[in-house]
Motif scaffolding. Structure first.
Motif, PDB file in Angstrom:
ATOM      1  N   UNK A 265       0.816  -1.213   0.000  1.00 17.23           N
ATOM      2  CA  UNK A 265       0.000   0.000   0.000  1.00 17.23           C
ATOM      3  C   UNK A 265       0.848   1.261   0.000  1.00 17.23           C
ATOM      4  N   UNK A 266       1.891   1.269   0.822  1.00 18.90           N
ATOM      5  CA  UNK A 266       2.774   2.440   0.885  1.00 18.90           C
ATOM      6  C   UNK A 266       3.522   2.651  -0.429  1.00 18.90           C
ATOM      7  N   UNK A 267       3.959   1.559  -1.053  1.00 16.46           N
ATOM      8  CA  UNK A 267       4.632   1.685  -2.343  1.00 16.46           C
ATOM      9  C   UNK A 267       3.661   2.213  -3.394  1.00 16.46           C
ATOM     10  N   UNK A 268       2.431   1.703  -3.376  1.00 17.68           N
ATOM     11  CA  UNK A 268       1.437   2.152  -4.351  1.00 17.68           C
ATOM     12  C   UNK A 268       1.132   3.636  -4.186  1.00 17.68           C
ATOM     13  N   UNK A 269       1.178   4.141  -2.958  1.00 21.56           N
ATOM     14  CA  UNK A 269       0.880   5.556  -2.723  1.00 21.56           C
ATOM     15  C   UNK A 269       1.914   6.485  -3.356  1.00 21.56           C
ATOM     16  N   UNK A 270       3.071   5.973  -3.709  1.00 18.87           N
ATOM     17  CA  UNK A 270       4.072   6.793  -4.389  1.00 18.87           C
ATOM     18  C   UNK A 270       3.631   7.156  -5.810  1.00 18.87           C
ATOM     19  N   UNK A 271       2.589   6.479  -6.288  1.00  9.92           N
ATOM     20  CA  UNK A 271       2.090   6.732  -7.640  1.00  9.92           C
ATOM     21  C   UNK A 271       0.716   7.404  -7.589  1.00  9.92           C
ATOM     22  N   UNK A 272       0.571   8.354  -6.674  1.00 10.34           N
ATOM     23  CA  UNK A 272      -0.721   9.017  -6.477  1.00 10.34           C
ATOM     24  C   UNK A 272      -1.239   9.697  -7.754  1.00 10.34           C
ATOM     25  N   UNK A 273      -0.345  10.009  -8.676  1.00 11.16           N
ATOM     26  CA  UNK A 273      -0.771  10.644  -9.923  1.00 11.16           C
ATOM     27  C   UNK A 273      -1.730   9.747 -10.713  1.00 11.16           C
ATOM     28  N   UNK A 274      -1.762   8.443 -10.409  1.00 10.57           N
ATOM     29  CA  UNK A 274      -2.662   7.546 -11.126  1.00 10.57           C
ATOM     30  C   UNK A 274      -4.131   7.913 -10.887  1.00 10.57           C
ATOM     31  N   UNK A 275      -4.424   8.488  -9.735  1.00 11.82           N
ATOM     32  CA  UNK A 275      -5.807   8.884  -9.439  1.00 11.82           C
ATOM     33  C   UNK A 275      -6.315   9.955 -10.398  1.00 11.82           C
TER      34      UNK A 275
END
Length: 228
Positions: free
Chosen positions: A118-128
């Motif tokens: 989850x923390x790693x995925x949050x580094x790609x917040x631009x996907x939202x």
């Protein structure tokens, strides 16, 4: 007066070593070897304190989109201009260190893995907000990073498919397959063996890695390290 470089005692960040004038033993030929070998999944097993995490940090900095190319100035790989032009800074990189993925019970250890992803995925917040992603794609991303009372909410089914899903979403955004780096892959298995939930952890890791590394059409290549 002769200037001396500092010794990077306990530092496993390639960027920190290069930016702060520490000694660095040039291991960038590894990049060339990985590219020339062309293997889709590579596993390195070495004892502890062998520099595995530092090498993984180096790979991340070389391949990830938007990298600072000056970090590699004067190193071996910079002499291979054709390779650098083709590969440096060209890939979305998912980096996962499982060194802290442990617990006295399977549920505790599974949540640690959930939190790390989850923390790693949050580094790609631009996907939202990516114009390339559909609303369904964005909902899939939000499910991976969803929190309730400060805790990630992925169930086991979503967890198993999370790395594959994240690599797919990154491919849709960038139009480029992902590089997946998994450091200390074996820690959850070792801790599970010590605490009596080895079979459950094997099933989880087999599912997670199977989807991410064996049947993943959005994977450029993957590198794993461990002691076992």
């Amino acid at each position: 007066m002769v200037s001396t470089l500092k010794l990077p005692v306990g530092i496993d960040s390639f960027e920190k070593i290069r930016r702060n004038n520490f000694y660095y033993i040039d291991k960038t030929k590894l990049i060339e070897q990985l590219v020339e070998t062309g293997g889709e999944v590579t596993l390195f097993t070495r004892p502890r304190r062998f520099g595995k995490t530092l090498n993984m940090s180096m790979l991340k900095r070389f391949f990830e989109v938007g990298t600072d190319e000056s970090l590699f100035d004067g190193l071996y790989i910079s002499g291979n201009k054709e390779l650098c032009d083709k590969y440096m800074g060209k890939y979305p990189v998912i980096f996962l260190s499982l060194k802290s993925a442990e617990g006295r019970s399977f549920d505790d250890a599974r949540y640690m893995i959930t939190e790390l992803i989850g923390r790693e995925a949050e580094k790609f917040k631009f996907l939202e907000h990516s114009e390339a992603l559909s609303e369904n794609d964005k909902d899939r991303y939000r499910a991976i990073i969803s929190l309730c009372d400060g805790k990630y909410t992925m169930d086991e089914q979503l967890l198993v498919s999370s790395l594959q899903s994240l690599s797919q979403l990154l491919f849709i955004h960038y139009g480029q397959k992902a590089v997946i780096l998994i450091d200390e892959y074996d820690v959850p298995l070792d801790k599970a063996f010590q605490n009596g939930y080895y079979k459950e952890m094997v099933l989880l890791i087999r599912g997670l890695f199977g989807k991410a590394l064996k049947t993943n059409e959005f994977l450029q290549f993957a590198v794993l390290t461990g002691c076992l």
